[in-house]
Structure formats: C-alpha cells, structure tokens
Design a protein around this motif. Structure first.
Motif, PDB file in Angstrom:
ATOM      1  N   ILE A   3     -30.260   0.607   4.827  1.00 41.48           N
ATOM      2  CA  ILE A   3     -31.545   0.920   4.513  1.00 41.48           C
ATOM      3  C   ILE A   3     -32.510  -0.187   4.394  1.00 41.48           C
ATOM      4  N   ALA A   4     -33.707   0.314   5.034  1.00 47.36           N
ATOM      5  CA  ALA A   4     -34.807  -0.493   4.784  1.00 47.36           C
ATOM      6  C   ALA A   4     -36.165   0.110   3.845  1.00 47.36           C
ATOM      7  N   ILE A   5     -36.682  -0.556   3.174  1.00 42.23           N
ATOM      8  CA  ILE A   5     -37.775  -0.121   2.448  1.00 42.23           C
ATOM      9  C   ILE A   5     -38.913  -1.045   2.624  1.00 42.23           C
ATOM     10  N   ILE A   6     -40.098  -0.618   3.135  1.00 44.70           N
ATOM     11  CA  ILE A   6     -41.506  -1.172   3.405  1.00 44.70           C
ATOM     12  C   ILE A   6     -42.408  -1.103   2.141  1.00 44.70           C
ATOM     13  N   ALA A   7     -42.723  -1.963   1.586  1.00 46.55           N
ATOM     14  CA  ALA A   7     -43.713  -1.823   0.185  1.00 46.55           C
ATOM     15  C   ALA A   7     -44.267  -3.029   0.017  1.00 46.55           C
ATOM     16  N   HIS A   8     -45.511  -3.241  -0.528  1.00 51.18           N
ATOM     17  CA  HIS A   8     -46.128  -4.392  -0.940  1.00 51.18           C
ATOM     18  C   HIS A   8     -45.258  -5.130  -2.194  1.00 51.18           C
ATOM     19  N   LEU A   9     -45.058  -4.368  -3.027  1.00 49.25           N
ATOM     20  CA  LEU A   9     -44.203  -4.899  -4.147  1.00 49.25           C
ATOM     21  C   LEU A   9     -42.782  -4.289  -4.649  1.00 49.25           C
ATOM     22  N   GLY A  93     -46.332   5.083   1.267  1.00 50.74           N
ATOM     23  CA  GLY A  93     -47.639   5.426   1.981  1.00 50.74           C
ATOM     24  C   GLY A  93     -47.920   4.829   3.200  1.00 50.74           C
ATOM     25  N   PHE A  94     -49.345   4.351   3.451  1.00 57.80           N
ATOM     26  CA  PHE A  94     -49.342   3.831   4.617  1.00 57.80           C
ATOM     27  C   PHE A  94     -49.379   2.126   4.644  1.00 57.80           C
ATOM     28  N   VAL A  95     -48.314   1.685   4.991  1.00 57.00           N
ATOM     29  CA  VAL A  95     -47.837   0.257   4.808  1.00 57.00           C
ATOM     30  C   VAL A  95     -47.650  -0.333   6.096  1.00 57.00           C
ATOM     31  N   THR A  96     -47.350   0.636   7.169  1.00 58.81           N
ATOM     32  CA  THR A  96     -47.222   0.256   8.577  1.00 58.81           C
ATOM     33  C   THR A  96     -47.421   1.328   9.407  1.00 58.81           C
ATOM     34  N   PHE A  97     -47.742   0.524  10.829  1.00 55.61           N
ATOM     35  CA  PHE A  97     -48.416   1.637  11.749  1.00 55.61           C
ATOM     36  C   PHE A  97     -47.192   2.289  12.582  1.00 55.61           C
ATOM     37  N   GLU A  98     -45.965   1.902  12.105  1.00 52.48           N
ATOM     38  CA  GLU A  98     -44.856   2.312  13.102  1.00 52.48           C
ATOM     39  C   GLU A  98     -44.356   3.618  11.988  1.00 52.48           C
ATOM     40  N   ALA A  99     -43.677   4.576  12.986  1.00 51.38           N
ATOM     41  CA  ALA A  99     -43.379   5.851  12.282  1.00 51.38           C
ATOM     42  C   ALA A  99     -42.058   5.468  11.362  1.00 51.38           C
ATOM     43  N   VAL A 100     -41.625   6.095  10.380  1.00 55.10           N
ATOM     44  CA  VAL A 100     -40.345   5.680   9.359  1.00 55.10           C
ATOM     45  C   VAL A 100     -39.849   7.263   8.973  1.00 55.10           C
ATOM     46  N   ASP A 101     -38.744   7.200   8.608  1.00 50.01           N
ATOM     47  CA  ASP A 101     -37.954   8.488   8.086  1.00 50.01           C
ATOM     48  C   ASP A 101     -38.441   9.055   7.008  1.00 50.01           C
ATOM     49  N   VAL A 102     -38.775   8.130   5.882  1.00 50.69           N
ATOM     50  CA  VAL A 102     -39.308   8.709   4.797  1.00 50.69           C
ATOM     51  C   VAL A 102     -40.719   7.981   4.304  1.00 50.69           C
ATOM     52  N   VAL A 103     -41.546   8.740   3.796  1.00 49.75           N
ATOM     53  CA  VAL A 103     -42.709   8.353   3.277  1.00 49.75           C
ATOM     54  C   VAL A 103     -42.874   8.791   1.880  1.00 49.75           C
ATOM     55  N   ALA A 104     -43.049   7.876   1.103  1.00 54.14           N
ATOM     56  CA  ALA A 104     -43.317   8.139  -0.530  1.00 54.14           C
ATOM     57  C   ALA A 104     -44.882   8.384  -0.781  1.00 54.14           C
ATOM     58  N   ALA A 105     -45.311   9.464  -1.040  1.00 48.77           N
ATOM     59  CA  ALA A 105     -46.706   9.754  -1.418  1.00 48.77           C
ATOM     60  C   ALA A 105     -46.700   9.790  -2.974  1.00 48.77           C
ATOM     61  N   HIS A 106     -47.501   8.288  -3.229  1.00 47.50           N
ATOM     62  CA  HIS A 106     -47.533   8.016  -4.550  1.00 47.50           C
ATOM     63  C   HIS A 106     -49.032   8.423  -4.996  1.00 47.50           C
ATOM     64  N   PHE A 107     -49.849   8.740  -4.066  1.00 41.82           N
ATOM     65  CA  PHE A 107     -51.343   8.954  -4.313  1.00 41.82           C
ATOM     66  C   PHE A 107     -51.703   9.629  -2.851  1.00 41.82           C
ATOM     67  N   VAL A 108     -52.461  10.786  -2.919  1.00 41.76           N
ATOM     68  CA  VAL A 108     -53.119  11.504  -2.003  1.00 41.76           C
ATOM     69  C   VAL A 108     -54.748  11.279  -1.915  1.00 41.76           C
ATOM     70  N   HIS A 109     -55.174  10.255  -1.098  1.00 43.02           N
ATOM     71  CA  HIS A 109     -56.212   9.851  -0.912  1.00 43.02           C
ATOM     72  C   HIS A 109     -57.330  11.043  -0.595  1.00 43.02           C
ATOM     73  N   LYS A 151     -39.893  12.152   8.801  1.00 44.78           N
ATOM     74  CA  LYS A 151     -39.058  13.117   8.818  1.00 44.78           C
ATOM     75  C   LYS A 151     -38.793  13.735   7.441  1.00 44.78           C
ATOM     76  N   ALA A 152     -39.508  13.041   6.463  1.00 43.65           N
ATOM     77  CA  ALA A 152     -39.402  13.646   5.149  1.00 43.65           C
ATOM     78  C   ALA A 152     -40.392  12.838   4.018  1.00 43.65           C
ATOM     79  N   VAL A 153     -40.963  13.614   3.145  1.00 45.39           N
ATOM     80  CA  VAL A 153     -42.259  13.094   2.482  1.00 45.39           C
ATOM     81  C   VAL A 153     -41.573  12.980   1.059  1.00 45.39           C
ATOM     82  N   VAL A 154     -41.457  12.125   0.441  1.00 44.20           N
ATOM     83  CA  VAL A 154     -41.325  12.171  -1.158  1.00 44.20           C
ATOM     84  C   VAL A 154     -42.526  12.378  -1.919  1.00 44.20           C
ATOM     85  N   ALA A 155     -42.838  13.671  -2.619  1.00 42.95           N
ATOM     86  CA  ALA A 155     -44.072  13.638  -3.415  1.00 42.95           C
ATOM     87  C   ALA A 155     -43.546  13.356  -4.968  1.00 42.95           C
ATOM     88  N   VAL A 156     -44.429  12.641  -5.509  1.00 40.35           N
ATOM     89  CA  VAL A 156     -44.044  12.207  -7.093  1.00 40.35           C
ATOM     90  C   VAL A 156     -44.466  13.104  -8.048  1.00 40.35           C
TER      91      VAL A 156
END
Length: 375
Positions: A3-9, A93-109, A151-156
């Motif tokens: 598994i890979a997770i891309i995030a600032h912190l 959220g938007f942390v990479t220009f590449e497509a990923v499997d899961v995006v976590a939606a922590h805030f909907v701008h 492929k999937a979006v996690v909404a908090v």
C-alpha cells in the motif's frame, strides 16, 4: 498487500495528519507493506521495518498554493516510476497529478466556495482576498477530476459524501468513513483549571479551532456572552492576527474570556470545562467535536455540521450559526439543567465508542482489501 499513501503529513500536527497516522499504523499492524510519500512523518512510522517514508522536501517558493502545486508535481513524478509496485494507492485530496485508487475527501472546496458564509467574495483588490479566492477556486476546479479518476472516494461525513456526489461522482464509489477519536486519551475525568491559568470557580464553555478566520465562528459565541453572565469561555487557538480579542474587549466580556493559545493538552482542557460550543459555519467532519464527545462534554453544534450524521443525537443543534441570541438560550438551557447535561454526556460517550480509531481504520483496511481483490 503493498500500500502507498500520498499526503503532506503523517503525524499529530493537524487533523488530516492524525488520520493518516492512524491509518498507517493500522496497515502496518495488519502485516502489510506501507510506503508513505509526504513532507513529514512520525518517527514511529518511518522506523517500522515494513514501512518506507519517501520524503518530498517542502518547496521554499512563496504561497501555500505554489508549494502544494510543487508537491503534486513531485509526487506524480515518483508515482509514475513506482506505480506497478503497489496493490493500492491512496491520496489525500489533490496531492498528486497522477490517478490513484482511493482519494480521501477531507474538505470539499467547491461547497465552501458556494457557501453563504464564504468570506472572500467581497469586491476588493486586497492581495490576501484575491489570493484566497484563487486558492479556493483552483481547488474547486481540480477536485472533481481527482475524485472522478479514483476507483473509490472516502468521504469523512455523510454531508461530505453528498457534496462529492454533487460534483457528478458516482454514489456507488463514495464510502463514508468518519475520522476516529482516541477514547483512551479523551475521556471523562478530573480536570485542572489552574494548569491553564483559569479561575477554579464557575461554569466554563470551551471553543477550539482556528480563530484567525470566520469559518469556525468564534464571533457568534462571543456575541452570545453578554447575555450569559454565569459563563466564562476558554478558547484554544492561535490569537496571532485574530480579531477576536479586540471583539471581546469591545463587548465588555474580556474578563470572562480566556485566550489560551494553541495547546497540545486539549484532552486535559476538555476535562476542565462544562460544555463544548462549536457553531462552525462549515466543516467536513471536525475531529475536535469527536474529542469533545469522547470527553463526555455536552455539545452545542451548528445544525449544518451535525444534522444527518451518526453523532447528531449527542448535540444540541443551533439552526442558524449566526444567531447569537439562540445560542445564548441553548447555553442557558444547559447551565440550568444538570439532568440535560448528564443525558447529553451519556449519549456522547456511547457515540464516541462507536467512532474510535479502531472502527475507522478497520473500514479503511476493508476498502483496501476489496480494491486489491478487484484489480
């Protein structure tokens, strides 16, 4: 799984970083291999034998917008080279220009940009206002494609899920997973007001959050205070550049309002007060509200952030977050009814047990396993 997770912190410094840390720990405890791509990572995670931390040095270019842009470019470059190594890739959220499997939606701008309380629509040439408008506008434009390609979006929260769906995203790929709460750290118990420089006697409300901008809505709490002489207010948040200390003086309540600054001891602070007041104008899913519930505090929350959510029964709902008179009446109701405070406290504690980190991380792992099997 790999598994890979891309995030600032990946750490305790903010709410999203805490979610990343908890999910990462659960991945490793389950025996999976984990690669974390970000600016900063807890040493406990980065030193784990099954973990790799790929550090992307934070750019020194001006503005957070440009630094986020550079991170997205660099993470995309890394992911293009390494994508085939992983069963599941998640991004925050938007942390990479590449497509990923899961995006976590922590805030909907997009939703915040359209919200009536969005504070930067005023016609002005002030650079800060222009920058904030551009920052939110850009994120609103890009987030739809980020969610659409996953492929999937996690909404908090359930409301966040509806906001993502309003962008045209298929409801079938939206998974609501609440941010968790640490019920071992946050619990009912003995407080210590003197530790925070608070007078020991009297009733205290608590407000926690960013007090430099109007979104969290400390203003309405302060405007309710003149009608509440039995109540003092503790405020945890950085007062630098905040307009609210001056407002407290203007309203004649400065002797009952205590600006404590940012604190790492929020759990002890919550055990030291009588209620949590949070009329925020817009939230995705406030971790601090979950912490207040786990602490057994009676909570007053704006209806906008609590209605329709699992924790709604644990809160008194403020229909209009800008109605200081209505908020004062609800606080008075709590002050005058120990039975109501105890009833809300019991509901809060029970609800927090259903929303602890073990529940949250198990849902993330179940999602990863389902995606790995389907690929």
């Amino acid at each position: 799984m790999r598994i890979a997770i891309i995030a600032h912190l990946f750490g305790y410094r903010d709410g999203q970083g805490r979610v990343n840390l908890e999910v990462a720990q659960a991945v490793l405890e389950a025996g999976h291999e984990l690669t974390m791509v970000g600016h900063e990572c807890s040493e406990k995670l980065s030193s784990h034998p099954n973990a790799i931390f790929v550090k992307i040095q934070e750019s020194s270019i001006p503005t957070q917008f440009m630094r986020n842009w550079m991170f997205a470019i660099r993470s995309a470059r890394w992911l293009r080279k390494n994508r085939t190594r992983f069963d599941v890739v998640q991004a925050n959220g938007f942390v990479t220009f590449e497509a990923v499997d899961v995006v976590a939606a922590h805030f909907v701008h997009s939703s915040w940009y359209k919200h009536p309380s969005y504070p930067f629509h005023m016609p002005t040439a002030r650079p800060y206002v222009i920058y904030q408008n551009f920052f939110t506008w850009f994120n609103a434009r890009v987030e739809r494609s980020v969610y659409a390609r996953a492929k999937a979006v996690v909404a908090v929260s359930r409301r966040t899920g509806r906001e993502v769906q309003d962008l045209g995203i298929d409801a079938d790929k939206i998974h609501v997973i609440y941010n968790g709460v640490d019920t071992e750290v946050f619990h009912r118990g003995k407080g210590d007001r003197t530790h925070f420089g608070l007078p020991e006697q009297g009733n205290y409300g608590l407000f926690v959050g960013d007090i430099r901008t109007p979104r969290k809505n400390l203003e309405t709490v302060l405007r309710a205070m003149p009608e509440l002489p039995p109540l003092s207010l503790a405020i945890a948040g950085d007062p630098a550049g905040s307009p609210y200390p001056a407002l407290a003086r203007e309203l004649g309540i400065a002797d009952r309002v205590f600006f404590l600054g940012k604190t790492s001891e929020v759990a002890l602070l919550m055990r030291s007060v009588d209620m949590f007041v949070f009329p925020s104008r817009y939230e995705a899913h406030p971790l601090v509200l979950m912490e207040a519930l786990a602490s057994g505090l009676p909570v007053i929350a704006s209806a906008f952030i609590a209605e329709g959510e699992d924790f709604v029964d644990a809160c008194l709902l403020l229909p209009d977050p800008n109605d200081a008179g209505a908020l004062a009446k609800q606080i008075t109701q709590l002050l005058e009814s120990p039975a109501l405070r105890e009833e809300l406290s019991g509901i809060a504690l029970a609800q927090a047990q259903q929303m602890n980190w073990a529940v949250t991380t198990r849902k993330y792992l179940n999602l990863y396993e389902a995606l790995a099997k389907s690929s």
